[in-house]
Design a protein around this motif. Structure first.
Motif, PDB file in Angstrom:
ATOM      1  N   THR A 100       0.847  -1.192   0.000  1.00  0.00           N
ATOM      2  CA  THR A 100       0.000   0.000   0.000  1.00  0.00           C
ATOM      3  C   THR A 100       0.877   1.235   0.000  1.00  0.00           C
ATOM      4  O   THR A 100       1.812   1.331   0.793  1.00  0.00           O
ATOM      5  CB  THR A 100      -0.925   0.018   1.243  1.00  0.00           C
ATOM      6  OG1 THR A 100      -1.737  -1.157   1.238  1.00  0.00           O
ATOM      7  CG2 THR A 100      -1.834   1.240   1.226  1.00  0.00           C
ATOM      8  N   TYR A 121       0.712   2.612 -17.114  1.00  0.00           N
ATOM      9  CA  TYR A 121       1.786   1.738 -16.664  1.00  0.00           C
ATOM     10  C   TYR A 121       2.905   1.691 -17.688  1.00  0.00           C
ATOM     11  O   TYR A 121       2.656   1.769 -18.890  1.00  0.00           O
ATOM     12  CB  TYR A 121       1.263   0.305 -16.463  1.00  0.00           C
ATOM     13  CG  TYR A 121       0.040   0.219 -15.597  1.00  0.00           C
ATOM     14  CD1 TYR A 121       0.154  -0.003 -14.233  1.00  0.00           C
ATOM     15  CD2 TYR A 121      -1.230   0.371 -16.137  1.00  0.00           C
ATOM     16  CE1 TYR A 121      -0.962  -0.077 -13.434  1.00  0.00           C
ATOM     17  CE2 TYR A 121      -2.355   0.311 -15.337  1.00  0.00           C
ATOM     18  CZ  TYR A 121      -2.217   0.083 -13.991  1.00  0.00           C
ATOM     19  OH  TYR A 121      -3.329   0.028 -13.195  1.00  0.00           O
ATOM     20  N   ASN A 131      -2.305  -5.665 -10.172  1.00  0.00           N
ATOM     21  CA  ASN A 131      -3.663  -5.801  -9.654  1.00  0.00           C
ATOM     22  C   ASN A 131      -3.887  -4.846  -8.492  1.00  0.00           C
ATOM     23  O   ASN A 131      -3.316  -5.030  -7.420  1.00  0.00           O
ATOM     24  CB  ASN A 131      -3.914  -7.242  -9.205  1.00  0.00           C
ATOM     25  CG  ASN A 131      -3.702  -8.221 -10.335  1.00  0.00           C
ATOM     26  OD1 ASN A 131      -4.186  -8.023 -11.431  1.00  0.00           O
ATOM     27  ND2 ASN A 131      -2.952  -9.274 -10.067  1.00  0.00           N
ATOM     28  N   LYS A 132      -4.729  -3.844  -8.716  1.00  0.00           N
ATOM     29  CA  LYS A 132      -5.053  -2.880  -7.665  1.00  0.00           C
ATOM     30  C   LYS A 132      -6.271  -3.382  -6.896  1.00  0.00           C
ATOM     31  O   LYS A 132      -7.317  -3.643  -7.482  1.00  0.00           O
ATOM     32  CB  LYS A 132      -5.320  -1.502  -8.264  1.00  0.00           C
ATOM     33  CG  LYS A 132      -4.058  -0.848  -8.782  1.00  0.00           C
ATOM     34  CD  LYS A 132      -4.323   0.542  -9.258  1.00  0.00           C
ATOM     35  CE  LYS A 132      -5.148   0.512 -10.434  1.00  0.00           C
ATOM     36  NZ  LYS A 132      -4.914   1.020 -11.652  1.00  0.00           N
ATOM     37  N   GLU A 134      -7.321  -1.655  -4.006  1.00  0.00           N
ATOM     38  CA  GLU A 134      -7.944  -0.411  -3.572  1.00  0.00           C
ATOM     39  C   GLU A 134      -7.197   0.716  -4.266  1.00  0.00           C
ATOM     40  O   GLU A 134      -5.968   0.731  -4.297  1.00  0.00           O
ATOM     41  CB  GLU A 134      -7.841  -0.250  -2.055  1.00  0.00           C
ATOM     42  CG  GLU A 134      -8.476   1.010  -1.532  1.00  0.00           C
ATOM     43  CD  GLU A 134      -8.364   1.140  -0.026  1.00  0.00           C
ATOM     44  OE1 GLU A 134      -8.733   2.197   0.470  1.00  0.00           O
ATOM     45  OE2 GLU A 134      -7.893   0.202   0.639  1.00  0.00           O
ATOM     46  N   CYS A 135      -7.970   1.651  -4.825  1.00  0.00           N
ATOM     47  CA  CYS A 135      -7.323   2.749  -5.538  1.00  0.00           C
ATOM     48  C   CYS A 135      -8.261   3.941  -5.603  1.00  0.00           C
ATOM     49  O   CYS A 135      -9.464   3.780  -5.854  1.00  0.00           O
ATOM     50  CB  CYS A 135      -6.940   2.315  -6.951  1.00  0.00           C
ATOM     51  SG  CYS A 135      -6.092   3.614  -7.877  1.00  0.00           S
ATOM     52  N   VAL A 153      -3.289   3.402  -2.480  1.00  0.00           N
ATOM     53  CA  VAL A 153      -3.311   2.482  -3.609  1.00  0.00           C
ATOM     54  C   VAL A 153      -2.754   1.169  -3.045  1.00  0.00           C
ATOM     55  O   VAL A 153      -1.592   1.107  -2.646  1.00  0.00           O
ATOM     56  CB  VAL A 153      -2.428   2.958  -4.780  1.00  0.00           C
ATOM     57  CG1 VAL A 153      -2.442   1.916  -5.896  1.00  0.00           C
ATOM     58  CG2 VAL A 153      -2.881   4.300  -5.292  1.00  0.00           C
ATOM     59  N   PHE A 155      -1.954  -2.689  -3.886  1.00  0.00           N
ATOM     60  CA  PHE A 155      -1.761  -3.478  -5.092  1.00  0.00           C
ATOM     61  C   PHE A 155      -0.945  -4.734  -4.824  1.00  0.00           C
ATOM     62  O   PHE A 155      -0.241  -4.847  -3.830  1.00  0.00           O
ATOM     63  CB  PHE A 155      -1.079  -2.645  -6.191  1.00  0.00           C
ATOM     64  CG  PHE A 155       0.312  -2.207  -5.852  1.00  0.00           C
ATOM     65  CD1 PHE A 155       1.407  -2.979  -6.195  1.00  0.00           C
ATOM     66  CD2 PHE A 155       0.534  -1.013  -5.184  1.00  0.00           C
ATOM     67  CE1 PHE A 155       2.689  -2.572  -5.883  1.00  0.00           C
ATOM     68  CE2 PHE A 155       1.807  -0.597  -4.870  1.00  0.00           C
ATOM     69  CZ  PHE A 155       2.888  -1.376  -5.222  1.00  0.00           C
ATOM     70  N   LEU A 170       4.121   3.323 -12.245  1.00  0.00           N
ATOM     71  CA  LEU A 170       2.683   3.570 -12.151  1.00  0.00           C
ATOM     72  C   LEU A 170       2.502   5.076 -12.149  1.00  0.00           C
ATOM     73  O   LEU A 170       2.996   5.771 -11.260  1.00  0.00           O
ATOM     74  CB  LEU A 170       2.108   2.965 -10.865  1.00  0.00           C
ATOM     75  CG  LEU A 170       0.643   3.289 -10.562  1.00  0.00           C
ATOM     76  CD1 LEU A 170      -0.265   2.762 -11.667  1.00  0.00           C
ATOM     77  CD2 LEU A 170       0.251   2.703  -9.217  1.00  0.00           C
ATOM     78  N   TYR A 172      -0.201   8.396 -12.605  1.00  0.00           N
ATOM     79  CA  TYR A 172      -1.586   8.850 -12.572  1.00  0.00           C
ATOM     80  C   TYR A 172      -1.665  10.253 -13.146  1.00  0.00           C
ATOM     81  O   TYR A 172      -0.828  11.105 -12.842  1.00  0.00           O
ATOM     82  CB  TYR A 172      -2.120   8.894 -11.134  1.00  0.00           C
ATOM     83  CG  TYR A 172      -2.415   7.545 -10.568  1.00  0.00           C
ATOM     84  CD1 TYR A 172      -3.589   6.875 -10.888  1.00  0.00           C
ATOM     85  CD2 TYR A 172      -1.520   6.930  -9.709  1.00  0.00           C
ATOM     86  CE1 TYR A 172      -3.860   5.625 -10.361  1.00  0.00           C
ATOM     87  CE2 TYR A 172      -1.786   5.684  -9.177  1.00  0.00           C
ATOM     88  CZ  TYR A 172      -2.959   5.042  -9.506  1.00  0.00           C
ATOM     89  OH  TYR A 172      -3.224   3.809  -8.986  1.00  0.00           O
TER      90      TYR A 172
END
Length: 191
Positions: A100, A121, A131-132, A134-135, A153, A155, A170, A172
């Motif tokens: 996290t 990515y 594989n996330k 929670e994001c 985040v 993952f 990664l 954003y």
């Protein structure tokens, strides 16, 4: 007159039945817990059983590939007048390990805004294995003027990721939803 008296008696009976039903429903949880403790049923895991003098050992996570490490770098791009950045620039993880990290955001405008982040990515092949769980990119967020938020985040990188991938970036891009998007830079001439 008699009908009115019968109605009053019926309302009292219904009130007593309603109060009894509420009390029974309220008492069900402690009664259930007592029965479960007394009989030893409804124990979901061996770790929940308390045996005096015995400490339950948690099973090892066999899905973590400890034989290799991957560096995950974090990047943040803001399409607008606000601050958006990762709390840390990179982490080293093992494939299969839950990790996290936090991203920090501040609305520096003098108005309320709604925004959302879109991930990307590098290398592109890592996307299918990143594989996330929670994001913050799953939702849109509304922030008041000057409001600060930190979002997680969580993952896991799939151990099936090619062994030649040593670093994943990664990134954003955080943009306002339904607001004015800043114009693209103007170039020197026709393309």
């Amino acid at each position: 007159m008699r009908l009115q008296r019968e109605n009053v008696v019926m309302v009292r009976k219904l009130a007593v039945v309603t109060a009894a039903m509420f009390a029974f429903g309220y008492a069900l949880v402690p009664i259930y817990k007592s029965i479960c403790e007394l009989t030893g049923i409804n124990i979901l895991a061996l770790g929940e059983q308390s045996i005096p003098g015995v400490r339950a050992a948690l099973p090892a996570n066999t899905q973590v590939d400890l034989s290799r490490s991957i560096t995950v770098e974090f990047d943040a791009n803001a399409r607008g007048p606000w601050e958006f950045k990762p709390a840390q620039r990179s982490v080293v993880v093992h494939p299969g390990e839950l990790t996290t990290v936090m991203y920090e955001f501040q609305n520096t405008q003098n108005r309320r805004m709604t925004a959302q982040a879109i991930p990307s990515y590098a290398p592109q092949q890592a996307q299918a294995h990143f594989n996330k769980l929670e994001c913050f990119c799953f939702n849109q967020y509304t922030l008041d003027p000057g409001e600060k938020k930190s979002w997680p985040v969580a993952f896991v990188i799939d151990p099936k990721l090619s062994k030649d991938v040593k670093t994943i970036t990664l990134s954003y891009t955080f943009f306002e939803v339904g607001g004015k998007t800043p114009a693209a830079p103007v170039g020197g001439g026709p393309v």
